[in-house]
Design a protein around this motif. Structure first.
Motif, PDB file in Angstrom:
ATOM      1  N   PRO A 106     -29.360  13.312 -60.339  1.00 39.91           N
ATOM      2  CA  PRO A 106     -29.472  13.306 -58.866  1.00 39.91           C
ATOM      3  C   PRO A 106     -30.878  13.586 -58.356  1.00 39.91           C
ATOM      4  N   GLU A 107     -31.756  14.134 -59.193  1.00 40.88           N
ATOM      5  CA  GLU A 107     -33.112  14.455 -58.746  1.00 40.88           C
ATOM      6  C   GLU A 107     -34.065  13.269 -58.933  1.00 40.88           C
ATOM      7  N   ARG A 108     -33.612  12.246 -59.608  1.00 45.11           N
ATOM      8  CA  ARG A 108     -34.501  11.130 -59.932  1.00 45.11           C
ATOM      9  C   ARG A 108     -34.540  10.119 -58.775  1.00 45.11           C
ATOM     10  N   ASP A 109     -35.668   9.445 -58.645  1.00 45.47           N
ATOM     11  CA  ASP A 109     -35.810   8.345 -57.683  1.00 45.47           C
ATOM     12  C   ASP A 109     -36.633   7.239 -58.333  1.00 45.47           C
ATOM     13  N   ILE A 110     -36.419   6.058 -57.899  1.00 45.63           N
ATOM     14  CA  ILE A 110     -37.178   4.887 -58.365  1.00 45.63           C
ATOM     15  C   ILE A 110     -37.573   4.084 -57.133  1.00 45.63           C
ATOM     16  N   GLN A 111     -38.831   3.712 -57.057  1.00 40.99           N
ATOM     17  CA  GLN A 111     -39.265   2.877 -55.933  1.00 40.99           C
ATOM     18  C   GLN A 111     -39.366   1.415 -56.391  1.00 40.99           C
ATOM     19  N   ILE A 112     -38.646   0.577 -55.686  1.00 41.13           N
ATOM     20  CA  ILE A 112     -38.645  -0.857 -55.988  1.00 41.13           C
ATOM     21  C   ILE A 112     -39.683  -1.540 -55.111  1.00 41.13           C
ATOM     22  N   VAL A 113     -40.578  -2.282 -55.725  1.00 39.30           N
ATOM     23  CA  VAL A 113     -41.652  -2.973 -54.997  1.00 39.30           C
ATOM     24  C   VAL A 113     -41.424  -4.486 -55.098  1.00 39.30           C
ATOM     25  N   PRO A 114     -40.997  -5.150 -54.023  1.00 41.19           N
ATOM     26  CA  PRO A 114     -40.880  -6.614 -54.057  1.00 41.19           C
ATOM     27  C   PRO A 114     -42.270  -7.249 -54.090  1.00 41.19           C
ATOM     28  N   VAL A 115     -42.459  -8.174 -55.007  1.00 41.67           N
ATOM     29  CA  VAL A 115     -43.747  -8.857 -55.147  1.00 41.67           C
ATOM     30  C   VAL A 115     -43.505 -10.369 -55.055  1.00 41.67           C
ATOM     31  N   SER A 116     -44.160 -10.995 -54.097  1.00 39.76           N
ATOM     32  CA  SER A 116     -44.039 -12.449 -53.896  1.00 39.76           C
ATOM     33  C   SER A 116     -45.271 -13.127 -54.470  1.00 39.76           C
TER      34      SER A 116
ATOM     35  N   MET B 234     -34.828   3.731 -54.002  1.00 36.79           N
ATOM     36  CA  MET B 234     -33.449   3.531 -54.446  1.00 36.79           C
ATOM     37  C   MET B 234     -32.582   4.730 -54.086  1.00 36.79           C
ATOM     38  N   ARG B 235     -33.147   5.938 -54.174  1.00 40.55           N
ATOM     39  CA  ARG B 235     -32.378   7.146 -53.870  1.00 40.55           C
ATOM     40  C   ARG B 235     -31.976   7.153 -52.397  1.00 40.55           C
ATOM     41  N   ALA B 236     -32.901   6.778 -51.505  1.00 32.80           N
ATOM     42  CA  ALA B 236     -32.589   6.809 -50.076  1.00 32.80           C
ATOM     43  C   ALA B 236     -31.492   5.791 -49.734  1.00 32.80           C
ATOM     44  N   VAL B 237     -31.573   4.634 -50.334  1.00 28.73           N
ATOM     45  CA  VAL B 237     -30.570   3.606 -50.053  1.00 28.73           C
ATOM     46  C   VAL B 237     -29.221   4.019 -50.618  1.00 28.73           C
ATOM     47  N   LEU B 238     -29.240   4.644 -51.807  1.00 27.44           N
ATOM     48  CA  LEU B 238     -27.992   5.066 -52.428  1.00 27.44           C
ATOM     49  C   LEU B 238     -27.320   6.158 -51.601  1.00 27.44           C
ATOM     50  N   ASN B 239     -28.116   7.076 -51.055  1.00 29.64           N
ATOM     51  CA  ASN B 239     -27.544   8.144 -50.227  1.00 29.64           C
ATOM     52  C   ASN B 239     -26.958   7.586 -48.932  1.00 29.64           C
ATOM     53  N   GLU B 240     -27.620   6.560 -48.346  1.00 30.92           N
ATOM     54  CA  GLU B 240     -27.104   5.954 -47.109  1.00 30.92           C
ATOM     55  C   GLU B 240     -25.809   5.191 -47.359  1.00 30.92           C
ATOM     56  N   GLY B 241     -25.659   4.649 -48.574  1.00 31.72           N
ATOM     57  CA  GLY B 241     -24.468   3.861 -48.872  1.00 31.72           C
ATOM     58  C   GLY B 241     -23.235   4.687 -49.123  1.00 31.72           C
ATOM     59  N   GLY B 242     -23.374   5.973 -49.320  1.00 31.78           N
ATOM     60  CA  GLY B 242     -22.216   6.820 -49.576  1.00 31.78           C
ATOM     61  C   GLY B 242     -21.664   6.595 -50.975  1.00 31.78           C
ATOM     62  N   ASP B 243     -20.392   6.854 -51.114  1.00 35.58           N
ATOM     63  CA  ASP B 243     -19.708   6.748 -52.412  1.00 35.58           C
ATOM     64  C   ASP B 243     -19.343   5.288 -52.666  1.00 35.58           C
ATOM     65  N   VAL B 244     -20.260   4.574 -53.268  1.00 36.42           N
ATOM     66  CA  VAL B 244     -20.063   3.148 -53.528  1.00 36.42           C
ATOM     67  C   VAL B 244     -20.214   2.897 -55.022  1.00 36.42           C
ATOM     68  N   ARG B 245     -19.372   2.048 -55.562  1.00 35.90           N
ATOM     69  CA  ARG B 245     -19.462   1.724 -56.978  1.00 35.90           C
ATOM     70  C   ARG B 245     -20.807   1.074 -57.287  1.00 35.90           C
ATOM     71  N   PRO B 246     -21.370   1.325 -58.479  1.00 33.15           N
ATOM     72  CA  PRO B 246     -22.694   0.767 -58.830  1.00 33.15           C
ATOM     73  C   PRO B 246     -22.744  -0.759 -58.713  1.00 33.15           C
ATOM     74  N   GLU B 247     -21.628  -1.436 -59.070  1.00 34.33           N
ATOM     75  CA  GLU B 247     -21.643  -2.894 -59.019  1.00 34.33           C
ATOM     76  C   GLU B 247     -21.790  -3.403 -57.588  1.00 34.33           C
ATOM     77  N   ARG B 248     -21.019  -2.800 -56.660  1.00 34.80           N
ATOM     78  CA  ARG B 248     -21.118  -3.222 -55.259  1.00 34.80           C
ATOM     79  C   ARG B 248     -22.481  -2.875 -54.686  1.00 34.80           C
ATOM     80  N   PHE B 249     -23.000  -1.696 -55.059  1.00 40.38           N
ATOM     81  CA  PHE B 249     -24.318  -1.291 -54.579  1.00 40.38           C
ATOM     82  C   PHE B 249     -25.399  -2.248 -55.072  1.00 40.38           C
ATOM     83  N   ALA B 250     -25.290  -2.671 -56.324  1.00 36.05           N
ATOM     84  CA  ALA B 250     -26.274  -3.597 -56.883  1.00 36.05           C
ATOM     85  C   ALA B 250     -26.242  -4.943 -56.158  1.00 36.05           C
ATOM     86  N   ARG B 251     -25.016  -5.427 -55.853  1.00 34.18           N
ATOM     87  CA  ARG B 251     -24.912  -6.702 -55.138  1.00 34.18           C
ATOM     88  C   ARG B 251     -25.506  -6.602 -53.732  1.00 34.18           C
ATOM     89  N   LYS B 252     -25.311  -5.456 -53.086  1.00 35.19           N
ATOM     90  CA  LYS B 252     -25.859  -5.261 -51.743  1.00 35.19           C
ATOM     91  C   LYS B 252     -27.390  -5.281 -51.773  1.00 35.19           C
TER      92      LYS B 252
END
Length: 880
Positions: A123-133, A184-202
């Motif tokens: 729960p203490e870990r975070d990852i920042q995703i950087v979109p690169v075009s 990723m941590r901020a988005v996961l916290n906003e999504g609430g209790d969501v299964r990893p598969e649904r979260f990944a698709r979102k």
């Protein structure tokens, strides 16, 4: 900054040797520009970085690794801290197949699922995703080289070989755009209790939307409707309902009906491609230089100024297959978006069809009858184009004009456009008429053959190859004149002020829509004609085709050309008409150079003539501008068989005949406006000495038949006299059969046959003289004016005034021509027994809105006394 690595870090040293070699090979060919220039400021210190690229590929990985190294960012080739991932990068789209022995079949959501599970484990870990075009070459410019354009960045997922060529040609214009990182941590916290598969698709959906938005901003919107519109059309509610109805009606499965709908959609849809458009423009530049001496546009600045904020529909005249290419080419070269063009499905040929489709053409069948599914799909496709603000181009004539005149409009595309706008009136629609004028046509001989009765040749690839021989000729200049635009909203307000209420129920067809479309179609044709270009060939055709043998003494031709130029300059048809600047002598020299006329030397003065074959083809170019001299021709016609006429008689007769001329030539005036134009034309003729006035200007008189002024009047009159001969054929044929004896279709056929025979007997050089469409239009106008009407059995009825018109046509037509027509149609100069019974007929004619048939007969009868006295003298002296 923590987690930053230098070029000689251990992580980079673990990069596979083949990857490092590939980078060294590509380095000389790639020059990277980063956006922003210093992307390190975007990252959060101490948080692992995972890059996301849009498409998987060796070259994209090389470019990303190099961009990160040059910017001092963490390497995408290092393992992602805190996870089992061997690389700190993944792609949303993967290519199927095998590369260096590795299977590439993987779900694009798999990496996101791994990251999500890693965060849930700690729960203490975070990852920042950087979109690169990554873009290798942006959208092509008009200065780009051919191959650079072909391999510039676009919306298509290309193969490895094409990507390699793109790097070699456009690698020095590579853009790497780093977007702000996503926690990723901020988005996961906003999504609430969501299964990893649904979260990944979102997250994947959000990233795809982000990349599409960035790509549109960098290289322009995706205009390939095979990817963006096909699904939208097939999923639209009207199309889904039509698919279900088809399945039920034909007792087939829903899936089979859907596949049929998809096949129809793929047959219709354009597949616009920037590289193809730019490549075609480079090809056409050389093509036009070999074919034409120049292409000019007039009033384009006005059209450009009116376009912003509107859905623009280009509605040009249609005279050649070159129209499609000329319009798109000129708009592209002027920096305007190339419109999507409605083309007949007959042009969807092998090789040619795919090129046209990628140039913006979408294909439609000649008729939608009997195919409800096709009709619904095509209507929905047009609605999608309008809703997305895509400019369109179509020809409301329905096909190419074989006569040089504008064809009667076919309102199918206009109805679809208006109904699509009513369904979603977010962007106002503007129709842009365009007149396209030529000095010689590639299809000229085939047009003349078709009008003479030869069957129309079906378009084919073999026929196209055979037709390449026309490229050996020169075709002079081409003019594209932009007419006054027509806004749809004011037209709707004028005809139905409460039209906005119909938006609430888009499936309902308002009663007033046919009136709007008819008015719109007529106004488009009027505005096309108001933007005509008068070139030297038009003027030569007007003059020479008005003589019996298509020949004139040089001095007479010079005088006639000077007169017509003065007429068009002093009485301008509109402010958008353009007129050749060549002097009469230069016009003759140009006609000889183009091969339209030839000179016959003679001791008493040279003669200019058009040979028979050339005369037939010249009739096309005369008809292009016939509307410009309609008023002058009518005034002149009044003096063909009369030395004197009162000014009021010319105006009254003009008021009677005007609706028929207006319907054929799409003239812009109402009856009062036409009367004012006639007054101005009479005054012009008086100033030029072609007419003289007596009795305080009330009576007009021309000189004797051998007079030069009379000759010039006759030359102008004969440009329009064939129209009155056609009218006389129709009236005489109807009078011959009598009331309740013939339908409109049967009368049309009888008129066409009579005109064909008359053309053979009199060696007329105008194939359109027996064009059934012109007879159809005249008969329709007779019905609109209540001169004739249809009885309960579908037969035409009329009263005795029609036969008065047959007898009284001597005001305009010479005796020999009247007798020839009556002989062919079986008519009689005298009143037939059937006419006497007509007033007692139980079927009463409808009330006439303006002028009754009796008024026409009375007006013509008014000229009897004078014409009877003058006819014999006129026939004897009016031959030159």
């Amino acid at each position: 900054m923590p987690n930053m690595m230098t070029a000689d870090s251990p992580a980079r040293s673990r990069t596979p040797w083949w990857f490092r070699v590939g980078g060294q090979l590509l380095e000389p060919w790639v020059r990277i520009r980063r956006e922003p220039a210093e992307p390190t400021s975007l990252l959060q210190a101490g948080t692992p970085v995972c890059y996301v690229i849009e498409r998987d590929g060796f070259s994209d990985m090389q470019i990303l690794e190099r961009a990160c190294r040059e910017a001092g960012l963490p390497s995408p080739m290092q393992p992602l801290a805190g996870t089992r991932r061997r690389r700190s990068v993944f792609a949303l789209a993967h290519r199927d197949g095998r590369l260096l022995g590795r299977n590439r079949h993987r779900s694009p959501n798999e990496p996101l699922g791994q990251l999500t599970r890693a965060l849930e484990a700690d729960p203490e870990r975070d990852i920042q995703i950087v979109p690169v075009s990554i873009y290798v070459g942006r959208a092509p410019t008009r200065e780009s080289g051919w191959f650079s354009v072909l391999f510039s960045e676009n919306w298509v997922v290309v193969g490895r070989f094409r990507r390699l060529l793109a790097l070699l040609l456009n690698g020095r214009d590579t853009v790497v755009q780093f977007s702000a990182p996503v926690s990723m941590r901020a988005v996961l916290n906003e999504g609430g209790d969501v299964r990893p598969e649904r979260f990944a698709r979102k997250i994947a959906r959000v990233l795809r939307t982000h990349f599409r938005r960035i790509r549109a901003a960098v290289i322009g919107p995706d205009l390939s409707h095979k990817r963006t519109v096909v699904d939208a059309v097939l999923n639209a509610e009207p199309v889904r309902a039509a698919i279900a109805a088809t399945a039920a009606k034909e007792k087939i499965s829903q899936a089979k009906a859907w596949r049929r709908a998809q096949k129809i959609m793929l047959e219709i849809a354009a597949d616009y491609s920037h590289p193809v458009v730019r490549s075609a423009s480079l090809l056409l530049s050389n093509f036009w230089n070999k074919l034409y001496d120049g292409i000019t546009m007039h009033h384009f600045d006005k059209a450009r100024a009116a376009a912003p904020g509107h859905e623009v529909i280009y509605v040009p005249s249609h005279r050649s297959h070159a129209d499609y290419l000329l319009m798109s080419y000129q708009l592209h070269m002027s920096g305007v978006v190339v419109p999507h063009i409605a083309a007949g499905v007959n042009l969807n040929l092998p090789v040619i069809g795919p090129i046209l489709r990628r140039g913006g053409a979408f294909f439609l069948r000649r008729t939608f009858k009997g195919n409800a599914l096709y009709s619904v799909i095509f209507n929905e496709y047009v609605a999608q184009l309008i809703d997305r603000g895509v400019p369109m181009e179509y020809f409301i004539e329905g096909g190419r004009s074989r006569t040089g005149r504008l064809l009667a409009p076919r309102a199918g595309m206009l109805v679809m456009t208006v109904r699509a706008f009513l369904r979603a009136p977010r962007r106002p629609v503007l129709f842009q008429p365009v007149y396209i004028g030529y000095e010689k046509l590639m299809e000229g001989k085939s047009y003349a053959g078709e009008l003479s009765g030869k069957p129309k040749e079906k378009e084919s690839l073999l026929g196209l190859l055979k037709g390449l021989k026309v490229l050996r000729q020169r075709y002079g200049h081409v003019a594209l004149n932009f007419g006054e635009p027509i806004e749809l909203n004011p037209l709707l307000d004028a005809i139905s002020p409460d039209w906005r209420k119909s938006v609430d129920d888009p499936e309902t067809k308002p009663e007033w829509i046919n009136g709007v479309v008819d008015k719109l179609a007529e106004q488009i044709h009027i505005n096309i004609n108001r933007a005509a270009d008068v070139n030297p060939i038009n003027l030569l055709a007007l003059a020479l085709l008005s003589t019996p043998k298509h020949a004139m003494a040089e001095n007479d031709l010079l005088a006639q050309l000077e007169l017509m130029k003065a007429l068009l300059e002093e009485l301008p048809y509109s402010d958008r008409i353009t007129l050749t600047s060549l002097a009469p002598a230069a016009i003759i020299a140009y006609g000889e150079q183009m091969g339209w006329i030839r000179r016959i030397a003679h001791p008493l003065g040279d003669v200019l003539t058009a040979d028979d074959e050339q005369a037939v083809l010249l009739s096309y170019f005369r008809n292009n501008v016939l509307h410009l001299v309609a008023t002058a021709a009518w005034v002149s016609c009044c003096f063909l068989n009369n030395r004197r006429m009162t000014r009021n008689s010319i105006l009254r007769l003009g008021k009677i005949i005007y609706p028929f001329i207006q319907g054929e030539l799409f003239l812009p005036w109402d009856e009062d406006g036409f009367a004012a134009q006639l007054q101005a034309t009479i005054d012009f003729f008086v100033r030029r000495g072609l007419l003289e006035t007596t009795s305080d200007g009330r009576v007009l008189e021309r000189g004797p038949g051998q007079d030069d002024a009379a000759f010039q009047l006759k030359t102008i009159a004969r440009s329009l006299i064939q129209a009155f001969e056609r009218y006389y054929i129709a009236i005489a044929a109807l009078a011959k059969h009598g009331p309740h004896a013939i339908s409109a279709a049967e009368l049309e056929k009888a008129c066409t046959l009579a005109a064909q025979r008359l053309s053979l007997l009199n060696e007329l050089s105008a194939p359109e003289f027996f064009d059934k469409a012109l007879f159809r239009g005249f008969i329709q106008k007779l019905r609109e004016r209540r001169v004739v009407w249809t009885d309960d059995d579908g037969k035409l009825d009329y009263n005795s005034a029609l036969e008065d018109m047959v007898r009284d046509a001597r005001v305009i037509l010479a005796r020999e021509m009247r007798h020839s027509i009556l002989k062919i149609t079986g008519g009689d100069d005298k009143e037939s027994p059937r006419a006497a019974a007509v007033p007692n007929d139980p079927v009463a004619p409808p009330a006439a809105p303006d002028i009754s048939p009796t008024d026409i007969g009375a007006e013509l009868h008014e000229r009897h006394v004078e014409s009877e006295q003058q006819e014999h003298a006129a026939d004897a002296t009016d031959k030159r």
